[in-house]
Design a protein around this motif. Structure first.
Motif, mmCIF file in Angstrom:
data_model
loop_
_atom_site.group_PDB
_atom_site.id
_atom_site.type_symbol
_atom_site.label_atom_id
_atom_site.label_comp_id
_atom_site.label_asym_id
_atom_site.label_seq_id
_atom_site.Cartn_x
_atom_site.Cartn_y
_atom_site.Cartn_z
ATOM 1 N N GLN A 293 29.867 54.058 18.737
ATOM 2 C CA GLN A 293 30.602 54.236 19.868
ATOM 3 C C GLN A 293 31.092 52.342 18.447
ATOM 4 N N ARG A 294 30.163 52.027 18.092
ATOM 5 C CA ARG A 294 29.982 50.722 17.562
ATOM 6 C C ARG A 294 30.612 50.944 16.004
ATOM 7 N N LEU A 295 29.916 51.613 15.183
ATOM 8 C CA LEU A 295 30.460 51.781 13.937
ATOM 9 C C LEU A 295 32.455 52.143 14.600
ATOM 10 N N ARG A 296 33.179 52.455 15.218
ATOM 11 C CA ARG A 296 34.770 52.746 15.320
ATOM 12 C C ARG A 296 35.117 51.304 15.870
ATOM 13 N N SER A 297 34.508 50.488 16.668
ATOM 14 C CA SER A 297 35.338 49.242 16.939
ATOM 15 C C SER A 297 34.685 48.249 16.519
ATOM 16 N N ASP A 298 33.879 48.220 15.746
ATOM 17 C CA ASP A 298 33.515 47.342 14.788
ATOM 18 C C ASP A 298 33.767 47.505 13.503
ATOM 19 N N CYS A 299 33.611 48.213 12.440
ATOM 20 C CA CYS A 299 33.708 48.339 11.132
ATOM 21 C C CYS A 299 34.894 48.969 11.423
ATOM 22 N N ALA A 300 35.812 49.994 11.975
ATOM 23 C CA ALA A 300 36.633 50.034 11.628
ATOM 24 C C ALA A 300 38.443 49.552 12.200
ATOM 25 N N LYS A 301 37.846 48.295 12.312
ATOM 26 C CA LYS A 301 38.733 48.079 13.732
ATOM 27 C C LYS A 301 39.976 47.140 12.539
ATOM 28 N N PRO A 302 41.309 46.560 12.533
ATOM 29 C CA PRO A 302 41.887 46.051 11.717
ATOM 30 C C PRO A 302 41.288 45.152 10.647
ATOM 31 N N ILE A 320 24.531 46.891 7.195
ATOM 32 C CA ILE A 320 22.654 47.179 7.168
ATOM 33 C C ILE A 320 21.756 47.022 5.872
ATOM 34 N N THR A 321 22.215 45.332 4.396
ATOM 35 C CA THR A 321 21.463 45.161 4.280
ATOM 36 C C THR A 321 21.244 43.492 4.623
ATOM 37 N N ARG A 322 22.647 43.132 5.928
ATOM 38 C CA ARG A 322 22.634 41.690 6.120
ATOM 39 C C ARG A 322 21.877 41.246 7.003
ATOM 40 N N ILE A 327 25.780 39.650 15.049
ATOM 41 C CA ILE A 327 24.779 40.080 16.105
ATOM 42 C C ILE A 327 25.594 40.892 17.297
ATOM 43 N N PRO A 328 25.848 42.076 16.915
ATOM 44 C CA PRO A 328 26.721 42.395 18.436
ATOM 45 C C PRO A 328 25.898 42.461 19.429
ATOM 46 N N SER A 329 26.595 41.546 20.869
ATOM 47 C CA SER A 329 26.375 41.501 21.421
ATOM 48 C C SER A 329 25.820 42.281 22.377
ATOM 49 N N GLY A 330 24.091 41.831 22.969
ATOM 50 C CA GLY A 330 23.510 42.832 23.849
ATOM 51 C C GLY A 330 22.103 42.677 23.202
ATOM 52 N N PHE A 331 22.293 42.343 21.854
ATOM 53 C CA PHE A 331 21.065 42.961 21.177
ATOM 54 C C PHE A 331 20.987 41.480 20.197
ATOM 55 N N HIS A 332 19.570 41.388 19.311
ATOM 56 C CA HIS A 332 18.595 40.357 19.323
ATOM 57 C C HIS A 332 18.980 40.998 17.984
ATOM 58 N N ALA A 333 18.554 39.415 17.006
ATOM 59 C CA ALA A 333 18.221 39.252 15.295
ATOM 60 C C ALA A 333 16.556 40.147 15.799
ATOM 61 N N GLY A 334 16.211 40.505 14.917
ATOM 62 C CA GLY A 334 14.205 40.636 14.360
ATOM 63 C C GLY A 334 14.136 42.653 14.607
#
Ligand code: HEC
Ligand SMILES: [Cu+2]
Length: 361
Positions: A293-302, A320-322, A327-334
């Motif tokens: 879901q996320r790759l299509r809705s985030d990185c594949a956006k215009p 991947i590297t940073r 941070i996508p909503s619903g998740f957190h760093a670390g």
């Protein structure tokens, strides 16, 4: 009373010895340990039954009868013979059993000639097995293949936190501690597939930290080993001792990144599939975002709406590297490891980007 104790001992011994305390025996070590357990049971069951029989007998025989409420027991001051008996017998038993346990430990840890050394590298949340350098190549595998009957010395290291390497069917386990190398010796002696698992709570993906162990005939093992490509540098972390980082990175950089290679990195040692769901990789992890879901809705956006980078590839590369830059909503760093840029070679990251961008389309 003696009869009751003898009957009780016989029944309890029959029960405890009929229980399989260990899984299928697959190493010479587990055979010794299992025999040791049986000896410990044979030694402790009669003692347990005798003590319980005497306790129950005394409760019944010396119970307070009506009219004896204010009576005190007879004053007894020591019984030398009894005290010598209950000191000497347990002492002999303890020295005997401890001595026997020590010989089992020594035998299990004995250095056998002709042993094969396998490096076990652990990280959140995957195992990786590196075989001895042979025919000019280094073989690295997410599955532990072992030839039956050959003594193996595992050299265990951790890239991040404390993990533990445990194969229940070998009855051998040791922690992987960052900064030091721990050693475990096993001689597999039964063909089959067994689980290896991490037994140290090492983070949110701990329960997924498993690997398969496959014990095969020596000829099948050699055939497998010679079929393997040169994996060059280990997919993650510092190269195994003796291989310098600079020289081992050489061959990987020259080969062109492919989606298939990226899929291999995703599903194996990098551990991505333990945390992410991605249909193209057959991955069902739920700790991180669902990448289908996320790759299509985030990185594949215009391009204008994309937060991480102007192109699909750059967006995935940055994720991947940073990982904590966005941070996508619903998740957190670390949680997503932040050091893939160091742990993976640039070729492996390029392959991952290629694989994920093809999966995002
Ligand atoms: C320990 C669990 C874990 C592992 C292992 C892991 N990730 Fe993640 N990943 C996460 C979490 C949690 C997030 C969301 C928070 C963040 O972005 O840091 C995330 C975010 C991402 C994103 C961004 C998704 C979005 O919603 O924009 C991508 C792409 C990604 N990971 C790919 C990978 C790849 C490729 C690997 C293997 C090299 C990997 N992850 C390994 C947990 C993990
Ligand atoms: Cu672990």
């Amino acid at each position: 009373m003696i009869l009751a104790a003898a009957v009780g001992t016989a029944i309890l011994l029959a029960i405890v010895l009929s229980i399989n305390w260990f899984p299928t025996h697959a190493s010479t070590q587990i055979n010794r340990t299992s025999t040791l357990y049986d000896v410990l049971l044979i030694a402790s069951v009669p003692i347990f039954v005798i003590v319980e029989t005497v306790v129950v007998f005394c409760v019944w025989r010396f119970r307070m009868r009506p009219g004896e409420e204010l009576k005190d027991g007879p004053p007894i001051h020591g019984n030398t013979r009894l005290e010598v008996v209950w000191t000497v017998i347990p002492a002999l038993l303890m020295f005997g059993l401890a001595g026997y346990a020590y010989t089992v430990l020594r035998a299990n840890e004995a250095n056998k000639s002709g042993a094969m050394t396998v490096q076990v590298t652990t990280r959140q949340f995957a195992f990786e097995f590196t075989y001895p350098h042979q025919d000019g190549k280094t073989v690295i595998s997410p599955i532990l293949y072992l030839p039956k009957g050959k003594p193996v010395v595992f050299k265990i290291r951790s890239y991040d936190v404390v993990h533990s390497f445990f194969v229940p069917n070998f009855a051998e386990k040791i922690d992987a501690v960052p900064g030091i190398t721990t050693t475990l010796r096993v001689t597999p002696n039964r063909i089959g597939t067994y689980p290896a698992e991490c037994t140290e709570l090492c983070g949110p993906g701990h329960s997924f930290m498993r690997a398969a162990v496959q014990v095969m005939t020596p000829s099948a093992f050699q055939a497998w080993l010679s079929r393997q490509p040169n994996n060059g540098p280990p997919p993650i972390g510092a190269p195994p001792s003796g291989v310098s980082a600079a020289s081992s990175k050489g061959p990987a950089k020259t080969s062109k990144p492919t989606a298939a290679a990226g899929k291999a990195v995703f599903t194996s040692a990098a551990g991505c599939s333990t945390c992410h769901t991605l249909a193209a990789a057959g991955a069902t992890g739920t700790i991180g975002p669902n990448l289908d879901q996320r790759l299509r809705s985030d990185c594949a956006k215009p391009a204008s709406k994309r937060i991480r980078g102007p192109t699909l590839e750059q967006c995935i590369h940055a994720a991947i590297t940073r990982p904590y830059a966005y941070i996508p909503s619903g998740f957190h760093a670390g949680i997503m490891p932040a050091d893939f840029a160091k742990r993976l070679t640039s070729a492996q990251i390029a392959a991952l980007v290629k694989f994920l961008s093809s999966a995002a389309k």
